[in-house]
Design a protein around this motif. Structure first.
Motif, short mmCIF file in Angstrom:
data_model
loop_
_atom_site.label_atom_id
_atom_site.label_comp_id
_atom_site.label_asym_id
_atom_site.label_seq_id
_atom_site.Cartn_x
_atom_site.Cartn_y
_atom_site.Cartn_z
N PRO A 241 58.50 55.99 65.71
CA PRO A 241 59.94 56.24 65.78
C PRO A 241 60.71 55.51 64.68
O PRO A 241 60.49 54.32 64.44
CB PRO A 241 60.32 55.71 67.17
CG PRO A 241 59.05 55.71 67.95
CD PRO A 241 57.97 55.40 66.95
N ALA B 136 57.34 57.42 74.47
CA ALA B 136 58.52 57.03 73.69
C ALA B 136 59.83 57.51 74.32
O ALA B 136 60.90 57.17 73.83
CB ALA B 136 58.41 57.58 72.27
N GLY C 158 58.55 60.96 68.82
CA GLY C 158 58.02 60.87 70.18
C GLY C 158 58.80 61.67 71.20
O GLY C 158 58.58 61.53 72.40
#
Length: 230
Positions: free
Chosen positions: A67, A136, A195
């Motif tokens: 990320p 995530a 994610g």
């Protein structure tokens, strides 16, 4: 007594004329529609039964997730607030350029219908598969298939298909197709990298949209071939 040879020749010419006036589709079109549909069905089945493809998908996701702000910006290209206004501008341009032709509104209406079909197809599939998200994202389900990927593919794809006939040079057409491809792939990469989605969520949306955009392309070819001059 009429000359039968000349009559046969006239009949043959008339049939050839009718055949050439009708749009013909290449045989690979069956593969263009059939293979994505088959692959979509296979992936969906694997997601529903939690098959081996899902396990491989989760392992791949763990490798790809990283990320960052850039991946988030790329993922935002699939937001309705971004992709749909781009399509609206393209449709407005097409409408202005073709308004003096007969049935100019048909391609525009078809593109609007197609983008409206995205949530109508994706939301029930999300409910059906009930797939959880990646680590995530907050706990929850409904991540398959990727709605952002489908929105980007259909919005940018429809814009491309409708704008292509208006471009005069092959270079401009190639640039448009390359730009559309870059937007869809960028969105897809951002969603996986950030994610927001598993890779199979994205691939499934590619398959679904390949079928939808192929249907639109067929419609546009037929409409162009059968629309009389004004």
């Amino acid at each position: 007594m009429p000359n039968s040879g000349n009559q046969d020749l006239a009949d043959s010419t008339e049939q050839d004329g009718r055949a050439s006036a009708s749009p013909t589709y290449p045989r690979p079109l069956a593969l263009l529609v059939g293979l994505p549909a088959l692959l979509f069905a296979l992936i969906t089945w694997q997601v529903v039964v939690d098959g081996p493809l899902v396990a491989a998908d989760e392992r791949l996701s763990r490798v790809l997730i990283e990320p960052d702000r850039f991946s988030e910006l790329l993922a935002d290209l699939g937001n309705v607030q971004v992709a749909v206004p781009v399509l609206a501008v393209a449709l407005g341009h097409v409408a202005l350029r073709t308004r003096r032709t007969a049935r100019w509104w048909l391609p525009v209406a078809a593109a609007i219908l197609l983008i409206a079909l995205v949530p109508a197809l994706v939301i029930p599939l999300k409910d059906l598969t009930d797939r959880p998200g990646t680590p995530a994202v907050p706990p929850g389900t409904g991540y398959y298939p990727s709605g952002h990927t489908a929105t980007a593919a259909v919005a940018y794809g429809c814009a491309t298909l409708l704008l292509l006939p208006l471009l005069r040079t092959a270079l401009a057409r190639r640039a448009l197709v390359a730009g559309c491809t870059a937007l869809v792939l960028g969105t897809s990469f951002g969603l996986v990298r950030r994610g927001y989605h598993w890779p199979l969520d994205v691939v499934a949306s590619w398959c679904l949209c390949a079928v939808l955009l192929s249907a639109l392309w067929l419609f546009l070819v037929r409409t162009t071939a059968t629309t009389p001059p004004r």
